[in-house]
Design an enzyme around this catalytic site. Structure first.
Site, PDB file in Angstrom:
ATOM      1  N   HIS A   1      11.203 -25.646  25.744  1.00 26.67           N
ATOM      2  CA  HIS A   1      12.104 -25.264  24.667  1.00 26.67           C
ATOM      3  C   HIS A   1      11.361 -25.183  23.340  1.00 26.67           C
ATOM      4  O   HIS A   1      10.241 -25.668  23.195  1.00 26.67           O
ATOM      5  CB  HIS A   1      13.252 -26.274  24.544  1.00 26.67           C
ATOM      6  CG  HIS A   1      14.293 -26.149  25.605  1.00 26.67           C
ATOM      7  ND1 HIS A   1      14.138 -26.694  26.865  1.00 26.67           N
ATOM      8  CD2 HIS A   1      15.510 -25.547  25.599  1.00 26.67           C
ATOM      9  CE1 HIS A   1      15.213 -26.430  27.591  1.00 26.67           C
ATOM     10  NE2 HIS A   1      16.061 -25.734  26.849  1.00 26.67           N
TER      11      HIS A   1
ATOM     12  N   LYS B   1      14.485 -28.471  19.179  1.00 26.50           N
ATOM     13  CA  LYS B   1      15.408 -29.144  20.096  1.00 26.50           C
ATOM     14  C   LYS B   1      15.219 -30.654  19.977  1.00 26.50           C
ATOM     15  O   LYS B   1      14.094 -31.162  20.095  1.00 26.50           O
ATOM     16  CB  LYS B   1      15.160 -28.684  21.532  1.00 26.50           C
ATOM     17  CG  LYS B   1      16.159 -29.249  22.529  1.00 26.50           C
ATOM     18  CD  LYS B   1      16.004 -28.576  23.880  1.00 26.50           C
ATOM     19  CE  LYS B   1      16.972 -29.158  24.905  1.00 26.50           C
ATOM     20  NZ  LYS B   1      18.387 -29.028  24.485  1.00 26.50           N
TER      21      LYS B   1
END
Length: 244
Positions: A131, A135
């Site tokens: 990611h 995040k």
């Protein structure tokens, strides 16, 4: 018309949901709420959609359910204990529904289903999730859900423990262990949301990978969840029920 309030409306995902609800012919956006803003503007909504953060989500869900709204939750951090609390709130008003999903992408839902179906046929299974660096949680909710589904499929099939003779190593070198499944998290600029499940047997390997490049990949699932929740009281976990 389904009246919708979006919490986390200024966030990357929240902005997309606000736009999508506004463009849907069967929905009406009645409020977009962000951190620190008065929630009372959302009281006219039938459905509260939450894309906030793990620290805020439960307070928003409790507030919405106690004010007679259905809820759709895409925020991570919905632990088993929190889900039990949601069940309790839903039980007190049998008319309300909640959809809680770790991922609204159809590709991601199918990736998880395919991984669980394949897992009993392989000696080894590990997960790598990748990611963007903004995040806040690791592993991702999708990875945790995938690991749980894999572990349950292997338990039902009576699989032997996965082979691994690692005895020494740096902390984190083998990733986190979720329900017996190793999960590795990558955070890097240039990524959005990606996950691969690596399954291995002697002499062969199967990799199942899902790639989301933009929040738009979640929007069809979020709209489907809004339509679903108003007609299905109780707790719906994940997108499987929506896809049949």
């Amino acid at each position: 018309m389904i009246d919708v309030a979006v919490f986390g409306a200024a966030g990357r995902m929240g902005q997309r949901v606000v736009q999508a609800v506004g463009a849907a012919s069967d929905m009406r956006l009645v409020a977009g709420i962000d951190a620190g803003e008065d929630r009372s503007a959302a009281l006219a909504a039938a459905v509260m959609v939450d894309f906030t953060c793990p620290d805020a989500v439960m307070g928003n869900v409790e507030w919405a359910l106690t004010h007679g709204m259905h809820v759709v939750v895409g925020t991570t951090g919905m632990t088993p204990e929190r889900l039990d609390a949601v069940r309790g709130l839903l039980a007190s008003d049998g008319r309300l529904g909640a959809v809680v999903a770790s991922n609204f992408s159809i590709a991601a839902v199918l990736m998880m289903r395919f991984a669980a179906a394949a897992a009993p046929y392989f000696e080894s299974v590990e997960i790598v999730e990748l990611h963007h660096p903004r995040k806040a949680d690791a592993p991702s909710g999708t990875a945790i859900t995938t690991a749980g589904a894999i572990a349950e499929a292997r338990r039902r099939a009576g699989c032997a423990p996965m082979p691994d003779v690692t005895r020494t190593g740096l902390d984190g070198a083998r990733g986190a262990v979720v329900d017996g499944v190793h999960v590795h998290s990558v955070r890097s600029q240039g990524l959005f949301a990606h996950q691969e499940v690596i399954l291995g047997n002697p002499g062969e390997q199967l990799t199942i990978r899902d790639d989301s490049f933009d929040p738009s990949s979640y929007i069809p699932g979020v709209l489907a969840a809004i339509r679903h929740v108003v007609a299905h009281p109780g707790l719906t976990l994940g997108m499987d029920a929506l896809l049949g």
